[in-house]
Design a protein around this motif. Structure first.
Motif, PDB file in Angstrom:
ATOM      1  N   CYS A  18      -6.660   2.168   4.343  1.00  0.00           N
ATOM      2  CA  CYS A  18      -6.236   3.529   3.996  1.00  0.00           C
ATOM      3  C   CYS A  18      -7.262   4.218   3.109  1.00  0.00           C
ATOM      4  O   CYS A  18      -7.393   5.438   3.131  1.00  0.00           O
ATOM      5  CB  CYS A  18      -4.881   3.508   3.302  1.00  0.00           C
ATOM      6  SG  CYS A  18      -3.532   3.131   4.431  1.00  0.00           S
ATOM      7  N   CYS A  76       0.392   2.922   3.884  1.00  0.00           N
ATOM      8  CA  CYS A  76       0.748   2.228   5.130  1.00  0.00           C
ATOM      9  C   CYS A  76       1.722   1.072   4.919  1.00  0.00           C
ATOM     10  O   CYS A  76       2.180   0.474   5.895  1.00  0.00           O
ATOM     11  CB  CYS A  76      -0.509   1.739   5.835  1.00  0.00           C
ATOM     12  SG  CYS A  76      -1.262   0.302   5.064  1.00  0.00           S
ATOM     13  N   CYS A  95      -4.582   0.283   0.278  1.00  0.00           N
ATOM     14  CA  CYS A  95      -5.262  -0.856   0.891  1.00  0.00           C
ATOM     15  C   CYS A  95      -6.669  -0.408   1.326  1.00  0.00           C
ATOM     16  O   CYS A  95      -6.921   0.792   1.442  1.00  0.00           O
ATOM     17  CB  CYS A  95      -4.457  -1.373   2.077  1.00  0.00           C
ATOM     18  SG  CYS A  95      -4.578  -0.318   3.538  1.00  0.00           S
ATOM     19  N   CYS A 150       0.870  -1.177   0.000  1.00  0.00           N
ATOM     20  CA  CYS A 150       0.000   0.000   0.000  1.00  0.00           C
ATOM     21  C   CYS A 150       0.908   1.228   0.000  1.00  0.00           C
ATOM     22  O   CYS A 150       1.879   1.281   0.740  1.00  0.00           O
ATOM     23  CB  CYS A 150      -0.883  -0.007   1.239  1.00  0.00           C
ATOM     24  SG  CYS A 150      -1.743   1.554   1.521  1.00  0.00           S
ATOM     25  N   THR A 161       1.240  -1.932   3.955  1.00  0.00           N
ATOM     26  CA  THR A 161       0.801  -3.305   4.149  1.00  0.00           C
ATOM     27  C   THR A 161       0.668  -3.981   2.782  1.00  0.00           C
ATOM     28  O   THR A 161       0.768  -3.323   1.750  1.00  0.00           O
ATOM     29  CB  THR A 161      -0.534  -3.391   4.925  1.00  0.00           C
ATOM     30  OG1 THR A 161      -0.697  -4.737   5.384  1.00  0.00           O
ATOM     31  CG2 THR A 161      -1.737  -3.011   4.063  1.00  0.00           C
TER      32      THR A 161
END
Ligand code: ZN
Length: 198
Positions: free
Chosen positions: A73, A61, A70, A58, A63
């Motif tokens: 977010c 963030c 993501c 992402c 991830t």
């Protein structure tokens, strides 16, 4: 495994390379697969190929996701001014399972470990510091309570303090050395609610 012929033996061998899959399990999985409807096997194989091909970080963030942002977010329902810092996407999943955290995350993809030669430049810290230039009210440090997790927490709090943003650390109800993903939801929630300002 000559008695199975090349293809089946090859499948058993490949499955056996997966973590936690021993020779017996690999054989059991392979036999399960060859008895599945062909269509289902195709779907499974396609999913594996697609997820591997499309997985990325992402852009906010860090991830793992298959989109630019993501779902967390991208959500307007989340409080984007509270950022919880975790070591990996599995820790994020553990907190999401509690269903009680409405902030956003930042995934470091590791922790600082002088012993293993992992320094601040080897984890996603720079990306976090960029985010802190925005409207952020609190950073919750939820790294593991292992030596590496604590080292990272200390490093982070020192780094963030000059910005004036509130920095908290999840309570020490989390067993020492315990990976967050193996801790039950009640313990996680207690650790979150009992967080202390650093
Ligand atoms: Zn994200």
């Amino acid at each position: 495994m000559e008695y199975y012929g090349n293809q089946l033996s090859g499948l058993i061998e490949e499955l056996g390379k997966l973590p936690g899959v021993g020779a017996k399990s690999a054989q059991r999985l392979a036999f399960h697969i060859i008895h599945m409807p062909e269509e289902q096997v195709e779907q499974l194989a396609e999913k594996m190929v697609n997820v591997r091909k499309n997985i990325r970080y992402c852009k906010v963030c860090c991830t793992l996701t298959d989109r630019e942002l993501c779902p967390i977010c991208a959500s307007e329902k989340r409080d984007h001014s509270t950022i919880m810092v975790v070591e990996n996407p599995r820790d994020l999943a553990a907190y999401e399972k509690t269903g009680r955290y409405d902030g956003v995350y930042h995934v470091l993809h590791g922790a600082i470990s002088p012993q293993l030669g992992i320094g601040p430049g080897d984890i996603r810290l720079k990306e976090l510091m960029v985010r802190l230039q925005g409207d952020v009210k609190e950073v919750i440090i939820a790294t593991n309570s292992s030596l590496e997790g604590e080292t990272t927490a200390m490093y982070l709090s020192k780094l963030i303090r000059p910005t004036g943003i509130k920095v908290t650390r999840i309570a020490s109800g989390v067993p020492v050395g315990g990976d967050l993903e193996y801790i039950d939801e009640v313990t996680l929630l207690r650790a979150l609610e009992g967080r202390v300002e650093l």
